[in-house]
Write an enzyme that holds these catalytic residues in place. Sequence first.
Site, mmCIF file in Angstrom:
data_model
loop_
_atom_site.group_PDB
_atom_site.id
_atom_site.type_symbol
_atom_site.label_atom_id
_atom_site.label_comp_id
_atom_site.label_asym_id
_atom_site.label_seq_id
_atom_site.Cartn_x
_atom_site.Cartn_y
_atom_site.Cartn_z
ATOM 1 N N HIS A 34 -22.703 44.368 -23.981
ATOM 2 C CA HIS A 34 -23.137 43.891 -25.158
ATOM 3 C C HIS A 34 -23.245 45.006 -26.343
ATOM 4 O O HIS A 34 -24.125 45.849 -26.025
ATOM 5 C CB HIS A 34 -24.195 43.124 -25.351
ATOM 6 C CG HIS A 34 -24.414 42.265 -26.402
ATOM 7 N ND1 HIS A 34 -24.945 42.773 -27.695
ATOM 8 C CD2 HIS A 34 -24.738 40.772 -26.549
ATOM 9 C CE1 HIS A 34 -25.068 41.848 -28.568
ATOM 10 N NE2 HIS A 34 -24.876 40.687 -27.989
ATOM 11 N N VAL A 52 -27.441 32.417 -22.835
ATOM 12 C CA VAL A 52 -26.545 32.236 -21.692
ATOM 13 C C VAL A 52 -25.475 31.480 -22.053
ATOM 14 O O VAL A 52 -25.283 30.678 -23.165
ATOM 15 C CB VAL A 52 -27.349 31.580 -20.641
ATOM 16 C CG1 VAL A 52 -28.693 32.519 -20.095
ATOM 17 C CG2 VAL A 52 -27.973 30.222 -21.031
ATOM 18 N N CYS A 67 -38.098 38.062 -25.048
ATOM 19 C CA CYS A 67 -39.154 38.663 -24.191
ATOM 20 C C CYS A 67 -39.422 37.716 -22.962
ATOM 21 O O CYS A 67 -38.849 36.631 -22.958
ATOM 22 C CB CYS A 67 -40.376 39.064 -24.859
ATOM 23 S SG CYS A 67 -41.370 37.545 -25.194
ATOM 24 N N LEU A 94 -13.068 30.362 -28.738
ATOM 25 C CA LEU A 94 -13.129 31.802 -27.693
ATOM 26 C C LEU A 94 -14.510 31.985 -27.419
ATOM 27 O O LEU A 94 -15.337 31.913 -28.283
ATOM 28 C CB LEU A 94 -12.609 32.766 -28.376
ATOM 29 C CG LEU A 94 -11.136 32.644 -28.903
ATOM 30 C CD1 LEU A 94 -10.675 33.504 -30.171
ATOM 31 C CD2 LEU A 94 -10.062 33.356 -27.800
ATOM 32 N N LEU A 95 -14.775 32.490 -26.223
ATOM 33 C CA LEU A 95 -15.854 32.586 -25.824
ATOM 34 C C LEU A 95 -15.814 34.202 -24.804
ATOM 35 O O LEU A 95 -15.116 34.272 -24.220
ATOM 36 C CB LEU A 95 -16.699 31.700 -24.811
ATOM 37 C CG LEU A 95 -18.251 31.573 -24.137
ATOM 38 C CD1 LEU A 95 -19.123 31.585 -25.650
ATOM 39 C CD2 LEU A 95 -18.379 30.655 -23.362
ATOM 40 N N ASP A 139 -28.402 29.873 -27.250
ATOM 41 C CA ASP A 139 -28.841 30.738 -27.996
ATOM 42 C C ASP A 139 -30.240 30.689 -28.418
ATOM 43 O O ASP A 139 -30.593 29.665 -28.960
ATOM 44 C CB ASP A 139 -27.869 30.828 -29.269
ATOM 45 C CG ASP A 139 -27.943 32.194 -29.837
ATOM 46 O OD1 ASP A 139 -29.250 32.742 -30.057
ATOM 47 O OD2 ASP A 139 -27.103 32.660 -30.439
ATOM 48 N N GLU A 178 -4.847 32.879 -23.570
ATOM 49 C CA GLU A 178 -5.390 33.894 -24.697
ATOM 50 C C GLU A 178 -6.570 34.332 -24.318
ATOM 51 O O GLU A 178 -7.505 34.137 -24.055
ATOM 52 C CB GLU A 178 -5.478 32.802 -25.912
ATOM 53 C CG GLU A 178 -5.588 33.739 -27.312
ATOM 54 C CD GLU A 178 -6.314 33.224 -28.390
ATOM 55 O OE1 GLU A 178 -6.524 31.805 -28.355
ATOM 56 O OE2 GLU A 178 -6.738 33.738 -29.413
ATOM 57 N N ASP A 202 -22.853 27.208 -24.888
ATOM 58 C CA ASP A 202 -23.576 28.521 -25.346
ATOM 59 C C ASP A 202 -25.027 28.119 -25.641
ATOM 60 O O ASP A 202 -25.114 27.280 -26.414
ATOM 61 C CB ASP A 202 -22.746 28.923 -26.429
ATOM 62 C CG ASP A 202 -23.320 30.341 -26.913
ATOM 63 O OD1 ASP A 202 -22.498 30.642 -27.860
ATOM 64 O OD2 ASP A 202 -24.423 30.692 -26.696
ATOM 65 N N SER A 221 -25.424 36.512 -21.582
ATOM 66 C CA SER A 221 -24.953 36.811 -22.952
ATOM 67 C C SER A 221 -24.723 38.306 -23.352
ATOM 68 O O SER A 221 -24.330 38.734 -24.212
ATOM 69 C CB SER A 221 -24.995 35.864 -24.294
ATOM 70 O OG SER A 221 -26.210 36.177 -24.816
ATOM 71 N N GLY A 222 -25.923 38.851 -22.703
ATOM 72 C CA GLY A 222 -26.249 40.381 -23.169
ATOM 73 C C GLY A 222 -27.076 40.607 -24.233
ATOM 74 O O GLY A 222 -27.869 41.696 -24.075
#
Lengths: 427, 463
Positions: free
Chosen positions: A363, A198, A161, A355-356, A144, A74, A142, A193-194
């Site tokens: 991004h 990561v 930063c 979904l990832l 964050d 998918e 993930d 991840s943008g």
Amino acid sequence: MGADTEDHMEVEDHKEVKVEAVPESRLVYDGFSPDYLRIYYGRLFPYAEMYKWLSYGHDGKHPGCDASIMGRREFSFTLEHDIYIRYLSFHDVSEMEATIKSKCPHKIDIGALYNVEPAKRTAYAGGSDRVFAPVERELVFDIDMTDYDDIRTCCSGADICLKCWPLMNIAIKILDTVLREDFGFEHLLWVYSGRRGVHCWVCDARARRLSNEARSAITRYLTLYKGNENTTKKVSLTGPALHPALSRAYEICRTYFEEHILPNQELLNSEGHFEKVLELVPDESVRAQMRDRWQDNRRASVAKDGISASRWKQLKQALESKKVTPSVRRSLEEIIFSYTYPRIDIEVSKHMNHLLKAPFCIHPKTGRVCVPIDPQDCDNFDPTNVPTLAQLLNELNAEGVKGGSECRGNLLLHSPAFCLPWPDCLA
Amino acid sequence: MEFRSKSSSVVAVKAYGGGAGKSKVSMYLVAPEADVAIEDFEQYALDRLHVLIAIEENRSRGKRAEDVEAAVMDLWRKHMRTVQSDDLLQKDVISHFVLRLVHCRTEELRRWFLEMETALFRIRFRMESPELQKAFIEEHKLPYKIISAAEFDGMKEKLAQVMRASGQGAGLVGETAFYKVPFEEVLDLVATRKVYIHQGHAYVPREQLVTIVANHFRSMLSQALVLTNRNWTAMFAAQEEDRLTPILEALSKRYLAPDYSKSASGSAVTLQELDGLAMRSFPLCMRHLYLKLQEDRHLRHGGRQQLGLFLKGIGLKLDDALAFWRGAFAPRMPAEKFDKEYAYNVRHNYGKEGKRTDYTPYSCMYIIMSSPGVGDHHGCPYRHFSPENLHAALSGMRLSPKSIDEVMEKTRGRHYQLACAATFEGAHSCQCDGINHPNQYFEQSRKFLKEQAEKATEMETDS
């Protein structure tokens, strides 16, 4: 991203599009536009490599391979104006390439490998033993930065930063070690991840076949930090000893804490900050002792950078002294873990059908490419210096008509792991 | 598994595949190939059911694990005994497979069976010696390996650390043997960091291994149950409707009748009382036999057994029983002939001759399954009588037409025991949920009548 020069770009039909020097905030948005994206997908997106990765050797070229595999994977697209399409799949790489180029998704997500083509799922259902279900899926993580907001003093929210980025490095190092040494996984792909985090994709066949329960168990093995704004102590270490995985992680955490986190976040500089740390010490006399000394030191001539370090030394001494109870001694480790230990989003890892975002997406908010990170060299990774869409197109322009190969090569150079052959073929 | 009726009283069980294990504990992967008498078919299952129900009871009473284990092993030895020792495994396996059939049909049954069988397996496996456990693992090709001394030395420190971290005390490490298992097999230990993991393997002490093997057993049985249900429904349900299905259905109600080998009230029943009791408190099957005995002054063997054991169950002593039968046969048979030819059997039923087994009165299931022939009067009237005869018999019991209709309806639906319950309700005007044993009918009847009598005397004294 500091591009305040004029950028010229050549589009296929030789129309010139000028990007003017604009203020920082607007530049971010202008760094991302459907037109730029179209060029990116047209010339730079690594379709072949992506396809090769996800087919795990079942590319139809040798006997014994399952050619249906790609068709059952998918994908989902997020299009302009936040239109979201799920259950997409492609039979081969040219179909994938053509679809992406024509739809120009702002975001591409990768989902699970199902038992039938996602597009045909409704036809399949109905019957107790015929259920549309995932069969394989990479083990994913993930991390964050917003999950660390309670300990970041340099930024908050979506910003990052170089002062707080080391938290990501800690997470990468610890997870990478655990997944390789403890669980025996070999094929790990780390991706930026943008924006502020990561992702990790564990691609071993054994990992792809893990049940939801197993994924949950692995995530819990990696979890130490529990609680929310209502709980004070979020890391609670019980028992006379630490599990070997935790004592190994402690070494990494301690180093980063003393070298980066403590000074960068000025954890003990001001009362507001150090009170939060002292809250984690379960001994009022120690707390009082520290408070007295630090409030007196306010007028000390120690350079600003040194304050936290020297105060930390004092606190450590008090906690490591033989006079305190074991639980107080323990709080030293708890403090360090609280400020460094990886915080994983368990929901992402637990379910096979989650979904990832795919690597090499752009991004939308930052224009940065979701590039792979080398875990062995993560300390040298600078998220603020990641190629952006605008920069890439610039390079493309400069290259002329070579088709973007050098540019693309640069992209992929960030990830030696991504290009390795996947020995799980036919597994 | 396959069933063929060799005759109506024997079930032939055929397995697919083969191979017998060396260890005493079985994973029940394969059914044995054997001819099983239909009485054994039910009896073996009942015996095993005793053990499983005991497990449930013990666990629900919050007993300590060691106590539960001891109690269960005791019951296992008691109930699963066989005449010859090599039949033991046979009985174990056959009883398991019969109960598997019984419990495959609904989710609730499957869940209960899975829980209890896994607990039983766990207890029995744990009792095995380490050598037999190892042999078991090898035989079933389970991916659990005992670690070598060299490997152990290499990770001794880490193992001890894990023990200390999870509050288990490092002292155990030197003594326990450790097994290397895939981490997927011990997910709860992984999640709580209670185990040492390296390169995808978890290192667990022998104690833990029991849990792992038990979990493996559980998942295999779970899958097998689903398959059994599918196969049974598809292949055998139809042809076994009259023979095995009633047995399976009864077993699934998990009713373990009290034995009725001793009268529950403790008080004996005298000869003089028998007549009155027969008219008021006997279930139809026994009433019919009793009346026929009065009428014909004789009963054939099946009837003598069914009625005789029933009478023993209600509390008729041996001497009274001998007098009863002698008297019943008397017009047609001189006492000497009775003593020579029939007394022995009565004494045998009371456990005074030969094997000295104290025979238990037949349950409804057993009676329903019997096949009375010409000249026989035993069996279950709701099953074996023609509708006309049944109707007549019920009228004889002075049931209201409405009650009779209800009973007939249940009979048509082949719910024989519910029909008997409906008869009870008609005769006593009180509720009855179901009759599983003729002696149960009797006891419930006595209880009800006693209560009625007490209420009546109360009212008399009040007024």
